[in-house]
Design a protein around this motif. Structure first.
Motif, PDB file in Angstrom:
ATOM      1  N   PHE A 367      29.980  60.493  26.310  1.00  0.00           N
ATOM      2  CA  PHE A 367      30.930  59.624  25.611  1.00  0.00           C
ATOM      3  C   PHE A 367      32.381  60.001  25.955  1.00  0.00           C
ATOM      4  N   THR A 368      32.665  61.271  25.980  1.00  0.00           N
ATOM      5  CA  THR A 368      34.032  61.723  26.296  1.00  0.00           C
ATOM      6  C   THR A 368      34.444  61.287  27.689  1.00  0.00           C
ATOM      7  N   ASN A 369      33.520  61.490  28.637  1.00  0.00           N
ATOM      8  CA  ASN A 369      33.833  61.106  30.021  1.00  0.00           C
ATOM      9  C   ASN A 369      33.961  59.597  30.165  1.00  0.00           C
ATOM     10  N   ARG A 370      33.139  58.844  29.437  1.00  0.00           N
ATOM     11  CA  ARG A 370      33.174  57.398  29.568  1.00  0.00           C
ATOM     12  C   ARG A 370      34.480  56.807  29.014  1.00  0.00           C
ATOM     13  N   ILE A 371      34.969  57.366  27.978  1.00  0.00           N
ATOM     14  CA  ILE A 371      36.231  56.871  27.411  1.00  0.00           C
ATOM     15  C   ILE A 371      37.375  57.048  28.414  1.00  0.00           C
ATOM     16  N   ALA A 372      37.381  58.185  29.104  1.00  0.00           N
ATOM     17  CA  ALA A 372      38.429  58.410  30.129  1.00  0.00           C
ATOM     18  C   ALA A 372      38.247  57.460  31.298  1.00  0.00           C
ATOM     19  N   GLU A 373      37.014  57.208  31.665  1.00  0.00           N
ATOM     20  CA  GLU A 373      36.773  56.301  32.789  1.00  0.00           C
ATOM     21  C   GLU A 373      37.170  54.861  32.449  1.00  0.00           C
ATOM     22  N   THR A 374      36.997  54.438  31.234  1.00  0.00           N
ATOM     23  CA  THR A 374      37.349  53.062  30.853  1.00  0.00           C
ATOM     24  C   THR A 374      38.871  52.840  30.946  1.00  0.00           C
ATOM     25  N   ALA A 375      39.619  53.839  30.532  1.00  0.00           N
ATOM     26  CA  ALA A 375      41.080  53.705  30.630  1.00  0.00           C
ATOM     27  C   ALA A 375      41.537  53.658  32.079  1.00  0.00           C
ATOM     28  N   ASP A 376      40.889  54.411  32.935  1.00  0.00           N
ATOM     29  CA  ASP A 376      41.288  54.426  34.346  1.00  0.00           C
ATOM     30  C   ASP A 376      40.825  53.171  35.079  1.00  0.00           C
ATOM     31  N   ALA A 377      39.811  52.469  34.539  1.00  0.00           N
ATOM     32  CA  ALA A 377      39.250  51.310  35.239  1.00  0.00           C
ATOM     33  C   ALA A 377      40.203  50.125  35.264  1.00  0.00           C
ATOM     34  N   LYS A 378      41.125  50.051  34.327  1.00  0.00           N
ATOM     35  CA  LYS A 378      42.041  48.914  34.302  1.00  0.00           C
ATOM     36  C   LYS A 378      42.878  48.823  35.582  1.00  0.00           C
ATOM     37  N   ASN A 379      43.256  49.955  36.120  1.00  0.00           N
ATOM     38  CA  ASN A 379      44.111  49.965  37.311  1.00  0.00           C
ATOM     39  C   ASN A 379      43.334  49.617  38.579  1.00  0.00           C
ATOM     40  N   LYS A 380      42.061  49.695  38.524  1.00  0.00           N
ATOM     41  CA  LYS A 380      41.272  49.472  39.737  1.00  0.00           C
ATOM     42  C   LYS A 380      40.617  48.085  39.779  1.00  0.00           C
ATOM     43  N   ILE A 381      40.842  47.287  38.752  1.00  0.00           N
ATOM     44  CA  ILE A 381      40.168  45.985  38.714  1.00  0.00           C
ATOM     45  C   ILE A 381      40.674  45.068  39.833  1.00  0.00           C
ATOM     46  N   GLN A 382      41.965  45.068  40.071  1.00  0.00           N
ATOM     47  CA  GLN A 382      42.520  44.190  41.078  1.00  0.00           C
ATOM     48  C   GLN A 382      41.971  44.531  42.463  1.00  0.00           C
ATOM     49  N   ILE A 383      41.904  45.808  42.750  1.00  0.00           N
ATOM     50  CA  ILE A 383      41.387  46.219  44.070  1.00  0.00           C
ATOM     51  C   ILE A 383      39.954  45.714  44.260  1.00  0.00           C
ATOM     52  N   HIS A 384      39.143  45.858  43.221  1.00  0.00           N
ATOM     53  CA  HIS A 384      37.754  45.396  43.320  1.00  0.00           C
ATOM     54  C   HIS A 384      37.672  43.878  43.400  1.00  0.00           C
ATOM     55  N   LEU A 385      38.590  43.221  42.737  1.00  0.00           N
ATOM     56  CA  LEU A 385      38.589  41.766  42.798  1.00  0.00           C
ATOM     57  C   LEU A 385      38.922  41.268  44.203  1.00  0.00           C
ATOM     58  N   ALA A 386      39.900  41.891  44.844  1.00  0.00           N
ATOM     59  CA  ALA A 386      40.262  41.494  46.214  1.00  0.00           C
ATOM     60  C   ALA A 386      39.105  41.729  47.170  1.00  0.00           C
ATOM     61  N   LYS A 387      38.499  42.823  47.051  1.00  0.00           N
ATOM     62  CA  LYS A 387      37.344  43.099  47.916  1.00  0.00           C
ATOM     63  C   LYS A 387      36.209  42.096  47.677  1.00  0.00           C
ATOM     64  N   THR A 388      36.088  41.690  46.460  1.00  0.00           N
ATOM     65  CA  THR A 388      35.023  40.724  46.145  1.00  0.00           C
ATOM     66  C   THR A 388      35.311  39.380  46.789  1.00  0.00           C
ATOM     67  N   LEU A 389      36.564  38.935  46.732  1.00  0.00           N
ATOM     68  CA  LEU A 389      36.929  37.668  47.356  1.00  0.00           C
ATOM     69  C   LEU A 389      36.692  37.709  48.870  1.00  0.00           C
ATOM     70  N   GLN A 390      37.061  38.816  49.497  1.00  0.00           N
ATOM     71  CA  GLN A 390      36.836  38.955  50.931  1.00  0.00           C
ATOM     72  C   GLN A 390      35.347  38.881  51.278  1.00  0.00           C
ATOM     73  N   GLU A 391      34.562  39.474  50.473  1.00  0.00           N
ATOM     74  CA  GLU A 391      33.115  39.469  50.721  1.00  0.00           C
ATOM     75  C   GLU A 391      32.532  38.077  50.523  1.00  0.00           C
ATOM     76  N   ILE A 392      33.109  37.335  49.600  1.00  0.00           N
ATOM     77  CA  ILE A 392      32.636  35.956  49.390  1.00  0.00           C
ATOM     78  C   ILE A 392      32.911  35.115  50.631  1.00  0.00           C
ATOM     79  N   PHE A 393      34.088  35.267  51.199  1.00  0.00           N
ATOM     80  CA  PHE A 393      34.438  34.517  52.413  1.00  0.00           C
ATOM     81  C   PHE A 393      33.490  34.859  53.558  1.00  0.00           C
ATOM     82  N   GLN A 394      33.249  36.119  53.794  1.00  0.00           N
ATOM     83  CA  GLN A 394      32.354  36.534  54.879  1.00  0.00           C
ATOM     84  C   GLN A 394      30.915  36.037  54.657  1.00  0.00           C
TER      85      GLN A 394
END
Length: 510
Positions: A367-394
């Motif tokens: 639980f302790t580790n997951r709470i820290a990971e959730t806060a850090d995940a907000k900054n990485k959503i855009q990067i994952h979204l861009a990669k997802t769009l690229q993969e959709i095109f391919q």
């Protein structure tokens, strides 16, 4: 008076007749067991003879020649007319029609049947038969006395052997009684110990309900996460592991509880068999001990006709001993299994308490580790979204290329099938299965297999594209749900996991 020459002839003929009759007599032989009775009329009674034969001669009126052969029938015929010759009548043969000469007055017969030697031999025979009978009777009396004594000794020996066998039987029963009693006491103690362990196991099983409820509550609250936060993360894994651990511990506890119940039933069954066997042994011991002390002068001794022909036995000494030995061995094996089950339950309580406690700590750390990971995940959503769009095109480009390849392969298939159809119109013997025919058939199969493979890959690519689209939508909404996820993990779940049962309660102690 007769002339002298006639008297001489008559005397010679009389002597000859006596010599002929002499071998006709026979003596009786006596047997050991059943001597033959002595004839009562072996000789005629002396009192029946009126006078001696020595100075008597027949009347001179002879009506038949004296040279005729001697005929006993004539003698018996004449003698039967005289009442003084009654004993001779029983030995007469067939009668004769000839009549005898009249006797001289005061003479009963002309000839006698036996001589003095016959008379003396008859007496001697009677004496010998008397000696033989007395000797046989004496032998029988001595043999009977010896037989009675021998049978008495044999009967006493038989009774002594039976008494000894009964004593040995009583000792055998006493030995097995002691074995059964010892095993029965051990079995009762083992049953009581297993009952105590069973109660501890039941208390420990009840203590697992609270941790299981907490873990399920956490899983229930985490199901309220939205979007991408409904992920099977480490916290959820550890929570599920904790639930599985507690359920597994409960299952093992229930399994051992069922085993304990079944083992208690087996212990009681073995105890019942031992008690039944002990009761039978005690009854048999009393009966055989009573039989062992019975004597000829004891009370209650009586005849029971035909009891020796009644065979009510159901076992032999080997099967009898084996039956009790099997009961004791079965009880020992049951007791050993019960003791092993008690040890297994003790070990199980310790192991399950440690497993549940260790998993509880792992969940809290996750639980302790997951709470820290959730806060850090907000900054990485855009990067994952861009990669997802690229993969959709391919993926879309890949789908188009697969469709074009399938369309190109269709022309090859049409040509091959058209060739095969035209070759079916060849006449008669020209319908030959030559190399061209075989190669065309293989070509059709190969092209068709290629098309099927491409279509399968097309379906996979389309499925991948749909997944990427779904992931894109999820990422776009993920930022709105992060706050909700942090609230669930920090405020609801962690606050419930502040208490946990101690180890002593988990092992069954109050």
């Amino acid at each position: 008076m007769f002339p002298p020459w006639m008297l001489i002839m008559m005397q010679e003929r009389f002597t000859n007749r006596l010599s002929i009759m002499e071998p006709l007599g026979s003596t009786l032989t006596a047997t050991y067991a059943h001597p033959k009775p002595t004839p009562t009329n072996f000789l005629p009674a002396v009192g029946t003879l009126a006078s001696s034969y020595r100075d008597r001669f027949p009347h001179n009126n002879v009506t038949h020649p004296l040279s005729l052969p001697w005929r006993p029938s004539t003698y018996y015929k004449v003698a039967s007319n005289s009442p003084t010759l009654g004993p001779y009548c029983t030995r007469s043969q067939k009668g004769c029609d000839n009549t005898m000469l009249p006797f001289v007055s005061n003479r009963t017969t002309l000839f006698t049947r036996y001589t003095p030697d016959d008379w003396y031999r008859s007496n001697l025979t009677n004496y010998l038969e008397s000696d033989t009978s007395r000797h046989n009777a004496e032998r029988l009396r001595v043999d009977t006395s010896r037989l009675i004594q021998d049978k008495y000794q044999h009967t006493r020996k038989t009774q002594a052997d039976s008494t000894q066998n009964l004593g040995e039987r009583v000792n055998d029963i006493g030995f097995w009684k002691s074995e059964i009693t010892h095993e029965l006491d051990a079995m009762i103690g083992e049953t009581n110990a297993l009952t105590d362990v069973k109660k501890k196991l039941e208390r420990a099983l009840m203590e697992t309900e609270a941790p299981l409820q907490v873990a399920r509550e956490c899983l229930f609250h985490r199901e309220k996460r939205m979007g991408i936060d409904l992920v099977h993360d480490d916290v959820e894994t550890q929570l599920l592991t904790e639930v599985d651990t507690i359920l597994c511990c409960e299952e093992r506890m229930k399994l051992h509880l069922d085993k304990a119940i079944a083992q208690l039933a087996a212990n009681r069954a073995s105890q019942h068999e031992l008690e039944k066997d002990l009761s039978d042994k005690q009854a048999a011991y009393r009966i055989d001990d009573k039989c062992h002390h019975l004597r000829n002068t004891s009370d209650g001794v009586s005849y029971f006709r035909g009891v020796e022909r009644v065979d009510a036995t159901v076992s032999v000494p080997e099967s009898w001993a084996k039956f009790t030995d099997d009961n004791v061995l079965h009880s020992q094996s049951t007791r050993a299994a019960s003791s092993k089950l008690r040890d297994d339950i003790h070990n199980l309580l310790v192991v399950t308490a440690n497993e549940m406690w260790n998993q509880f700590n792992k969940v809290n750390l996750s639980f302790t580790n997951r709470i820290a990971e959730t806060a850090d995940a907000k900054n990485k959503i855009q990067i994952h979204l861009a990669k997802t769009l690229q993969e959709i095109f391919q993926t879309e480009m890949t789908i188009e290329s697969i469709k074009k390849a399938i369309k190109d392969k269709s022309a090859f298939l049409k040509v091959a099938q058209t060739r095969l159809d035209e070759r079916t119109r060849r006449p008669n013997i020209e319908l030959c299965r030559d190399m061209a025919q075989l190669r065309l058939v293989n070509e059709v199969y190969e092209v068709d297999d290629t098309i099927q493979t491409l279509q399968q890959r097309l379906r996979e690519a389309e499925d991948t594209l749909q997944s990427l689209v779904h992931t894109k939508a999820t990422l776009e909404h993920d930022l709105a749900v992060k706050a909700n996820s942090l609230y669930i993990d920090q405020e609801k779940c962690t606050s419930m996991r502040k208490t946990f049962p101690n180890t002593l309660r988990l092992v069954g102690f109050c």
